[in-house]
Design a protein around this motif. Structure first.
Motif, mmCIF file in Angstrom:
data_model
loop_
_atom_site.group_PDB
_atom_site.id
_atom_site.type_symbol
_atom_site.label_atom_id
_atom_site.label_comp_id
_atom_site.label_asym_id
_atom_site.label_seq_id
_atom_site.Cartn_x
_atom_site.Cartn_y
_atom_site.Cartn_z
ATOM 1 N N ALA A 28 -41.629 15.595 -15.745
ATOM 2 C CA ALA A 28 -41.110 16.543 -16.741
ATOM 3 C C ALA A 28 -40.400 15.804 -17.879
ATOM 4 O O ALA A 28 -40.336 16.312 -18.998
ATOM 5 C CB ALA A 28 -40.163 17.540 -16.081
ATOM 6 N N GLY A 91 -42.965 15.258 -32.186
ATOM 7 C CA GLY A 91 -42.704 15.811 -30.858
ATOM 8 C C GLY A 91 -42.096 17.200 -30.998
ATOM 9 O O GLY A 91 -41.876 17.700 -32.113
ATOM 10 N N THR A 93 -39.135 18.265 -30.530
ATOM 11 C CA THR A 93 -37.837 18.288 -31.225
ATOM 12 C C THR A 93 -38.031 18.325 -32.734
ATOM 13 O O THR A 93 -37.421 19.153 -33.424
ATOM 14 C CB THR A 93 -37.005 17.038 -30.835
ATOM 15 O OG1 THR A 93 -36.890 17.002 -29.414
ATOM 16 C CG2 THR A 93 -35.634 17.058 -31.470
ATOM 17 N N ALA A 122 -33.376 21.050 -27.947
ATOM 18 C CA ALA A 122 -34.303 21.046 -29.097
ATOM 19 C C ALA A 122 -34.584 22.458 -29.587
ATOM 20 O O ALA A 122 -34.942 22.660 -30.750
ATOM 21 C CB ALA A 122 -35.619 20.371 -28.703
ATOM 22 N N THR A 168 -38.567 29.949 -23.979
ATOM 23 C CA THR A 168 -39.107 28.774 -23.293
ATOM 24 C C THR A 168 -40.256 29.266 -22.421
ATOM 25 O O THR A 168 -40.093 30.255 -21.703
ATOM 26 C CB THR A 168 -38.029 28.158 -22.370
ATOM 27 O OG1 THR A 168 -36.804 28.080 -23.092
ATOM 28 C CG2 THR A 168 -38.432 26.794 -21.879
ATOM 29 N N VAL A 170 -41.795 27.409 -19.922
ATOM 30 C CA VAL A 170 -41.389 26.962 -18.578
ATOM 31 C C VAL A 170 -40.115 26.140 -18.730
ATOM 32 O O VAL A 170 -40.074 25.226 -19.566
ATOM 33 C CB VAL A 170 -42.504 26.097 -17.931
ATOM 34 C CG1 VAL A 170 -42.015 25.434 -16.653
ATOM 35 C CG2 VAL A 170 -43.761 26.924 -17.662
ATOM 36 N N ASN A 172 -37.439 23.355 -18.407
ATOM 37 C CA ASN A 172 -37.532 21.932 -18.055
ATOM 38 C C ASN A 172 -36.597 21.570 -16.916
ATOM 39 O O ASN A 172 -36.748 20.524 -16.300
ATOM 40 C CB ASN A 172 -37.238 21.045 -19.273
ATOM 41 C CG ASN A 172 -35.832 21.210 -19.800
ATOM 42 O OD1 ASN A 172 -35.419 22.309 -20.125
ATOM 43 N ND2 ASN A 172 -35.090 20.130 -19.866
ATOM 44 N N ASP A 197 -41.358 27.481 -26.858
ATOM 45 C CA ASP A 197 -41.250 26.065 -26.518
ATOM 46 C C ASP A 197 -42.182 25.824 -25.332
ATOM 47 O O ASP A 197 -41.884 26.199 -24.198
ATOM 48 C CB ASP A 197 -39.791 25.737 -26.155
ATOM 49 C CG ASP A 197 -39.615 24.269 -25.779
ATOM 50 O OD1 ASP A 197 -40.629 23.576 -25.560
ATOM 51 O OD2 ASP A 197 -38.454 23.828 -25.689
ATOM 52 N N ALA A 199 -43.185 22.813 -24.231
ATOM 53 C CA ALA A 199 -43.160 21.397 -23.825
ATOM 54 C C ALA A 199 -43.454 21.203 -22.333
ATOM 55 O O ALA A 199 -44.132 20.248 -21.950
ATOM 56 C CB ALA A 199 -41.810 20.780 -24.178
ATOM 57 N N GLN A 200 -42.947 22.123 -21.491
ATOM 58 C CA GLN A 200 -43.137 21.951 -20.051
ATOM 59 C C GLN A 200 -44.321 22.751 -19.510
ATOM 60 O O GLN A 200 -44.643 22.655 -18.331
ATOM 61 C CB GLN A 200 -41.869 22.357 -19.282
ATOM 62 C CG GLN A 200 -40.692 21.442 -19.531
ATOM 63 C CD GLN A 200 -40.925 20.008 -19.048
ATOM 64 O OE1 GLN A 200 -41.754 19.757 -18.178
ATOM 65 N NE2 GLN A 200 -40.208 19.070 -19.622
ATOM 66 N N SER A 220 -45.148 18.497 -26.891
ATOM 67 C CA SER A 220 -45.191 17.042 -27.102
ATOM 68 C C SER A 220 -46.324 16.458 -26.277
ATOM 69 O O SER A 220 -46.527 16.858 -25.125
ATOM 70 C CB SER A 220 -43.894 16.384 -26.614
ATOM 71 O OG SER A 220 -42.771 16.931 -27.252
ATOM 72 N N HIS A 222 -46.451 13.477 -24.947
ATOM 73 C CA HIS A 222 -46.064 12.558 -23.866
ATOM 74 C C HIS A 222 -45.803 13.262 -22.541
ATOM 75 O O HIS A 222 -45.682 12.612 -21.503
ATOM 76 C CB HIS A 222 -44.853 11.704 -24.278
ATOM 77 C CG HIS A 222 -43.559 12.447 -24.361
ATOM 78 N ND1 HIS A 222 -42.676 12.494 -23.314
ATOM 79 C CD2 HIS A 222 -42.991 13.167 -25.361
ATOM 80 C CE1 HIS A 222 -41.616 13.208 -23.686
ATOM 81 N NE2 HIS A 222 -41.786 13.632 -24.913
ATOM 82 N N LYS A 223 -45.720 14.597 -22.572
ATOM 83 C CA LYS A 223 -45.551 15.327 -21.306
ATOM 84 C C LYS A 223 -46.907 15.820 -20.785
ATOM 85 O O LYS A 223 -46.980 16.517 -19.785
ATOM 86 C CB LYS A 223 -44.596 16.497 -21.517
ATOM 87 C CG LYS A 223 -43.174 16.014 -21.871
ATOM 88 C CD LYS A 223 -42.225 17.161 -22.009
ATOM 89 C CE LYS A 223 -40.926 16.781 -22.682
ATOM 90 N NZ LYS A 223 -40.012 16.001 -21.851
#
Ligand SMILES: Cc1ncc(COP(=O)(O)O)c(C=O)c1O
Length: 404
Positions: A28, A91, A93, A122, A168, A170, A172, A197, A199-200, A220, A222-223
């Motif tokens: 994560a 990313g 953020t 973020a 959100t 999911v 984080n 969001d 990201a997750q 992002s 990278h996740k």
């Protein structure tokens, strides 16, 4: 399902830390990268390295073609209607900063911005900056006793006709999954600009932004098994086109004189300066990797594994689980009763087990839960039952050491 063929594609997972094989439960925070993503970045630098959009030479044409092909890949991956709805950011953020800044002309004094109580910083701080600049108000949607967003309170807040609702997908921290399909539809009906969001969520769930009907969706690379330094701001064209740019210069201009500047059209208008070209190419390869996986089976396998992790932790009397539900995604938050989360993390690391400890960039959530911090174990496509058994075994020895 045997996930080992997938696991063997991730070279970092084959290492040992001292005498312990790495047990990576911090996906994560950032996922490990498959060899093909690493190779794609290397190949760009070894063969095609040039700036995009600008030069007349062949290297630049190749770099530009690869860069823009990734935009198409992202469009397909999240099922956006148009390729110019995909903005490359550094990313999640940066995406939120761009978005909150870009909406400043739309927001008026007294406007209400609804935020998720479990939000990552973020998805909080850029809205605070916007609120300060415009005189808007921020209101968190409270959590219920089970650490999910309180849907009754949400209805009451929606009755105040918020200008923006930022959710959100999911969490984080806990891995809790919001019912965003319903929540977004309700926010839209209340007339709000809707933001998610992701990201997750992006590495675990198949996301269809058109079906979700959100105005903005951010994540992002990278996740999701891609490189750092690259992410996506998806925006519904009509709204995205109204955003004021955060950064200026480079390919985002159409015409510049010392008196004035006219801006380019989307997507270039929101992508100033030389972009992170190699990272974009690496992200394209991560999308190809995910697209080639049987996503439905993988999602089921990940869900089974998470359930196994939750149950294994639940079986330990010394463990306190935080917001654990069977339909959570990818992560478990926990504490050892009476122990500091950082001590637990350091002792697990000494046995080769990597978990994240702290406030997880969600200080308001920690305050709501009355916690200083917690530990989080999180899973990726390469995680397996053996990781969890090793983690639980290491955690038992931490308990023995701390509470003999
Ligand atoms: C839910 C959530 N939002 C936003 C972010 C910020 O992402 P990045 O650091 O890649 O900008 C993260 C990273 O942990 C996250 O988990």
């Amino acid at each position: 399902m045997d996930l080992n063929p997938v696991r063997s594609q991730f070279p970092a997972l084959a290492q040992t830390l001292g005498e312990h094989p790495l047990c990576y439960l911090d996906t994560a925070a950032t996922s490990q990268k498959p060899q093909r993503v690493i190779d794609a970045i290397n190949e760009y630098y070894q063969r095609d390295n040039a700036n995009v959009h600008r030069a007349a030479h062949q290297l630049s044409s190749r770099a530009t073609a690869q860069y823009e092909a990734v935009r198409d890949a992202v469009q397909g991956f999240i099922k956006a209607e148009r390729r110019d709805e995909i903005i490359f950011t550094h990313g999640t953020t940066e995406g939120f900063n761009l978005l909150a800044h870009g909406l400043s002309a739309t927001i008026e004094p007294g406007d209400l911005i609804l935020l998720d109580s479990a939000a990552h910083h973020a998805n909080i701080v850029p809205w605070q900056m916007l609120a300060k600049a415009t005189g808007a108000r921020i209101q968190p949607i409270p959590l219920d006793k089970t650490c999910r967003l309180d849907q009754a309170a949400y209805q009451e807040l929606l009755a105040q006709k918020p200008a923006i609702v930022s959710l959100t997908h999911v969490s984080n921290v806990m891995g809790t999954r919001n019912p965003i399909e319903t929540m977004l539809a309700q926010a839209r009906a209340a007339g709000a600009i809707t933001v998610v969001d992701g990201a997750q969520a992006i590495a675990h769930l198949r996301v269809d932004v058109t079906r979700l009907g959100c105005d903005f969706y951010l994540f992002s690379a990278h996740k999701m098994y891609g490189p750092t330094g690259i992410g996506i701001l998806y925006g519904r064209f009509a709204l995205l086109d109204t955003l004021a740019p955060l950064l200026t210069g480079g390919e985002m201009i159409k015409q510049v004189s010392f008196e004035q500047t006219t801006f380019n059209t989307l997507p270039n208008r929101l992508e100033a300066g030389t972009p992170p070209i190699s990272a974009v190419i690496g992200m394209g390869e991560a999308i190809a990797f995910l697209n080639e996986l049987p996503r439905v089976q993988i999602q089921e396998a990940e869900s089974e594994l998470l359930h196994y992790l939750q149950q294994s932790l639940k079986a330990l009397d010394e463990v306190e689980l935080i917001g654990a539900h069977p339909d959570n995604i990818g992560a478990v938050a926990f504490n050892l009763k009476g122990e500091h989360h950082q001590d637990v993390g350091i002792l697990l690391d000494q046995q080769g087990v990597a978990v994240r400890c702290g406030h997880h960039c969600a200080m308001p959530l920690m305050q709501t839960l009355g916690l200083k911090g917690c530990c989080r174990a999180s899973l990726g496509v390469y995680s397996n039952k053996d990781d969890i058994d090793r983690f639980i075994c290491a955690l038992k020895s931490v308990i023995e050491l701390l509470q003999p």
